[in-house]
Design a protein around this motif. Structure first.
Motif, PDB file in Angstrom:
ATOM      1  N   THR A   1       0.830  -1.211   0.000  1.00  0.00           N
ATOM      2  CA  THR A   1       0.000   0.000   0.000  1.00  0.00           C
ATOM      3  C   THR A   1       0.863   1.260   0.000  1.00  0.00           C
ATOM      4  OG1 THR A   1      -1.726  -1.202   1.179  1.00  0.00           O
ATOM      5  CG2 THR A   1      -1.843   1.197   1.243  1.00  0.00           C
ATOM      6  N   LEU A   2       1.870   1.288   0.880  1.00  0.00           N
ATOM      7  CA  LEU A   2       2.764   2.458   0.934  1.00  0.00           C
ATOM      8  C   LEU A   2       3.525   2.632  -0.372  1.00  0.00           C
ATOM      9  CD1 LEU A   2       4.202   2.148   4.549  1.00  0.00           C
ATOM     10  CD2 LEU A   2       2.616   3.893   3.696  1.00  0.00           C
ATOM     11  N   TRP A   3       4.036   1.523  -0.923  1.00  0.00           N
ATOM     12  CA  TRP A   3       4.791   1.601  -2.160  1.00  0.00           C
ATOM     13  C   TRP A   3       3.919   2.154  -3.289  1.00  0.00           C
ATOM     14  CZ3 TRP A   3       4.610  -0.358  -7.081  1.00  0.00           C
ATOM     15  CH2 TRP A   3       5.783  -0.261  -7.843  1.00  0.00           C
ATOM     16  N   THR A   4       2.691   1.643  -3.395  1.00  0.00           N
ATOM     17  CA  THR A   4       1.767   2.118  -4.429  1.00  0.00           C
ATOM     18  C   THR A   4       1.439   3.589  -4.228  1.00  0.00           C
ATOM     19  OG1 THR A   4       0.797  -0.097  -4.600  1.00  0.00           O
ATOM     20  CG2 THR A   4      -0.480   1.727  -5.512  1.00  0.00           C
ATOM     21  N   GLY A   5       1.121   3.964  -2.999  1.00  0.00           N
ATOM     22  CA  GLY A   5       0.781   5.356  -2.703  1.00  0.00           C
ATOM     23  C   GLY A   5       1.924   6.312  -2.997  1.00  0.00           C
ATOM     24  N   PHE A   6       3.122   5.967  -2.542  1.00  0.00           N
ATOM     25  CA  PHE A   6       4.274   6.840  -2.782  1.00  0.00           C
ATOM     26  C   PHE A   6       4.652   6.894  -4.263  1.00  0.00           C
ATOM     27  CE2 PHE A   6       5.624   6.113   1.822  1.00  0.00           C
ATOM     28  CZ  PHE A   6       5.126   7.336   2.227  1.00  0.00           C
ATOM     29  N   THR A   7       4.448   5.793  -4.981  1.00  0.00           N
ATOM     30  CA  THR A   7       4.732   5.795  -6.417  1.00  0.00           C
ATOM     31  C   THR A   7       3.759   6.726  -7.144  1.00  0.00           C
ATOM     32  OG1 THR A   7       5.599   3.543  -6.311  1.00  0.00           O
ATOM     33  CG2 THR A   7       4.942   4.358  -8.476  1.00  0.00           C
ATOM     34  N   VAL A   8       2.488   6.635  -6.801  1.00  0.00           N
ATOM     35  CA  VAL A   8       1.487   7.527  -7.409  1.00  0.00           C
ATOM     36  C   VAL A   8       1.812   8.988  -7.072  1.00  0.00           C
ATOM     37  CG1 VAL A   8      -0.952   8.216  -7.333  1.00  0.00           C
ATOM     38  CG2 VAL A   8      -0.339   5.798  -7.532  1.00  0.00           C
ATOM     39  N   LEU A   9       2.134   9.259  -5.811  1.00  0.00           N
ATOM     40  CA  LEU A   9       2.495  10.633  -5.424  1.00  0.00           C
ATOM     41  C   LEU A   9       3.730  11.123  -6.160  1.00  0.00           C
ATOM     42  CD1 LEU A   9       1.854  10.570  -1.575  1.00  0.00           C
ATOM     43  CD2 LEU A   9       0.530  11.796  -3.312  1.00  0.00           C
ATOM     44  N   ALA A  10       4.694  10.237  -6.373  1.00  0.00           N
ATOM     45  CA  ALA A  10       5.908  10.631  -7.087  1.00  0.00           C
ATOM     46  C   ALA A  10       5.603  11.006  -8.526  1.00  0.00           C
ATOM     47  CB  ALA A  10       6.937   9.500  -7.039  1.00  0.00           C
ATOM     48  N   VAL A  11       4.674  10.285  -9.141  1.00  0.00           N
ATOM     49  CA  VAL A  11       4.319  10.566 -10.537  1.00  0.00           C
ATOM     50  C   VAL A  11       3.420  11.800 -10.636  1.00  0.00           C
ATOM     51  CG1 VAL A  11       3.058   9.672 -12.538  1.00  0.00           C
ATOM     52  CG2 VAL A  11       4.607   8.174 -11.274  1.00  0.00           C
ATOM     53  N   VAL A  12       2.399  11.864  -9.792  1.00  0.00           N
ATOM     54  CA  VAL A  12       1.405  12.923  -9.888  1.00  0.00           C
ATOM     55  C   VAL A  12       1.934  14.251  -9.334  1.00  0.00           C
ATOM     56  CG1 VAL A  12      -0.885  13.677  -9.108  1.00  0.00           C
ATOM     57  CG2 VAL A  12      -0.534  11.320  -9.852  1.00  0.00           C
ATOM     58  N   LEU A  13       2.494  14.209  -8.141  1.00  0.00           N
ATOM     59  CA  LEU A  13       2.935  15.447  -7.481  1.00  0.00           C
ATOM     60  C   LEU A  13       4.418  15.732  -7.655  1.00  0.00           C
ATOM     61  CD1 LEU A  13       0.933  15.191  -4.136  1.00  0.00           C
ATOM     62  CD2 LEU A  13       0.309  16.402  -6.231  1.00  0.00           C
ATOM     63  N   LYS A  14       5.109  14.856  -8.366  1.00  0.00           N
ATOM     64  CA  LYS A  14       6.540  15.018  -8.629  1.00  0.00           C
ATOM     65  C   LYS A  14       7.360  15.106  -7.337  1.00  0.00           C
ATOM     66  CE  LYS A  14       5.884  15.681 -13.102  1.00  0.00           C
ATOM     67  NZ  LYS A  14       5.273  14.555 -13.730  1.00  0.00           N
ATOM     68  N   ILE A  15       6.968  14.296  -6.337  1.00  0.00           N
ATOM     69  CA  ILE A  15       7.769  14.277  -5.111  1.00  0.00           C
ATOM     70  C   ILE A  15       8.975  13.367  -5.321  1.00  0.00           C
ATOM     71  CG2 ILE A  15       5.747  14.674  -3.632  1.00  0.00           C
ATOM     72  CD1 ILE A  15       6.034  11.701  -2.751  1.00  0.00           C
ATOM     73  N   SER A  16       9.904  13.420  -4.406  1.00  0.00           N
ATOM     74  CA  SER A  16      11.113  12.613  -4.470  1.00  0.00           C
ATOM     75  C   SER A  16      10.779  11.121  -4.447  1.00  0.00           C
ATOM     76  CB  SER A  16      12.000  12.958  -3.272  1.00  0.00           C
ATOM     77  OG  SER A  16      13.064  12.043  -3.159  1.00  0.00           O
ATOM     78  N   LEU A  17      11.671  10.332  -5.002  1.00  0.00           N
ATOM     79  CA  LEU A  17      11.485   8.882  -4.982  1.00  0.00           C
ATOM     80  C   LEU A  17      12.039   8.243  -3.712  1.00  0.00           C
ATOM     81  CD1 LEU A  17      12.222   7.872  -8.683  1.00  0.00           C
ATOM     82  CD2 LEU A  17      10.034   7.839  -7.499  1.00  0.00           C
ATOM     83  N   TRP A  18      12.558   9.038  -2.788  1.00  0.00           N
ATOM     84  CA  TRP A  18      13.102   8.487  -1.549  1.00  0.00           C
ATOM     85  C   TRP A  18      12.079   7.671  -0.763  1.00  0.00           C
ATOM     86  CZ3 TRP A  18      17.608   7.034  -0.420  1.00  0.00           C
ATOM     87  CH2 TRP A  18      18.727   7.719  -0.898  1.00  0.00           C
ATOM     88  N   PRO A  19      10.853   8.122  -0.600  1.00  0.00           N
ATOM     89  CA  PRO A  19       9.885   7.285   0.125  1.00  0.00           C
ATOM     90  C   PRO A  19       9.675   5.920  -0.538  1.00  0.00           C
ATOM     91  CG  PRO A  19       9.049   9.520  -0.055  1.00  0.00           C
ATOM     92  CD  PRO A  19      10.283   9.435  -0.914  1.00  0.00           C
ATOM     93  N   VAL A  20       9.620   5.905  -1.865  1.00  0.00           N
ATOM     94  CA  VAL A  20       9.463   4.642  -2.591  1.00  0.00           C
ATOM     95  C   VAL A  20      10.685   3.762  -2.362  1.00  0.00           C
ATOM     96  CG1 VAL A  20       9.227   3.589  -4.885  1.00  0.00           C
ATOM     97  CG2 VAL A  20       8.004   5.699  -4.354  1.00  0.00           C
ATOM     98  N   THR A  21      11.863   4.359  -2.388  1.00  0.00           N
ATOM     99  CA  THR A  21      13.108   3.616  -2.200  1.00  0.00           C
ATOM    100  C   THR A  21      13.188   3.022  -0.798  1.00  0.00           C
ATOM    101  OG1 THR A  21      14.201   5.102  -3.761  1.00  0.00           O
ATOM    102  CG2 THR A  21      15.627   3.781  -2.339  1.00  0.00           C
ATOM    103  N   ILE A  22      12.819   3.800   0.197  1.00  0.00           N
ATOM    104  CA  ILE A  22      12.881   3.327   1.581  1.00  0.00           C
ATOM    105  C   ILE A  22      11.893   2.184   1.806  1.00  0.00           C
ATOM    106  CG2 ILE A  22      12.426   3.994   3.984  1.00  0.00           C
ATOM    107  CD1 ILE A  22      13.596   6.769   3.204  1.00  0.00           C
TER     108      ILE A  22
END
Length: 125
Positions: A67-88
């Motif tokens: 769930t976290l991985w999916t959410g952070f991936t969507v946020l990274a694509v949509v809001l252009k946030i860093s990929l660090w949350p996805v990586t962690i």
């Protein structure tokens, strides 16, 4: 540091209350091998309960990571946030999955060796 100390104190109180009802349990929470000694002092039913609870925690954590991985991936694509949350989250998830698979392989190997030594079918469980 204070939170860790509080956690140890709470764990000690819990262990002490169990020891009152089960004097055969002698492990101390301050011992570096506490978990191993605690498991050894448990009977088979208690061990099964511990293993089932641990597997349930593994499954819940697996779903949480997904769930976290999916959410952070969507946020990274949509809001252009860093990929660090996805990586962690990926690192935590990968560590959990690899450790689970490695332990399963180790246990399977030791069970197969015990079956071979006993003269039974090494592939039967």
């Amino acid at each position: 540091l204070a939170i860790m100390a509080e956690g140890v104190i709470i764990q000690q109180k819990s262990v002490d209350s169990v020891k009152v009802m089960n004097p055969e349990k002698t492990a101390s929470v301050y011992d570096m091998k506490f978990q191993k000694k605690w498991i050894e002092s448990c009977d088979e039913m208690e061990q099964q309960m511990i293993y089932k609870a641990a597997f349930h925690a593994y499954k819940v954590t697996n779903y949480l990571c997904l769930t976290l991985w999916t959410g952070f991936t969507v946020l990274a694509v949509v809001l252009k946030i860093s990929l660090w949350p996805v990586t962690i989250v990926s690192a935590i998830w990968l560590t959990m999955a690899v450790s689970y698979a490695a332990e399963g392989k180790r246990l399977s190997k030791s069970k197969n060796e015990a079956g071979s030594a006993a003269g039974g079918n090494p592939l039967s469980f």
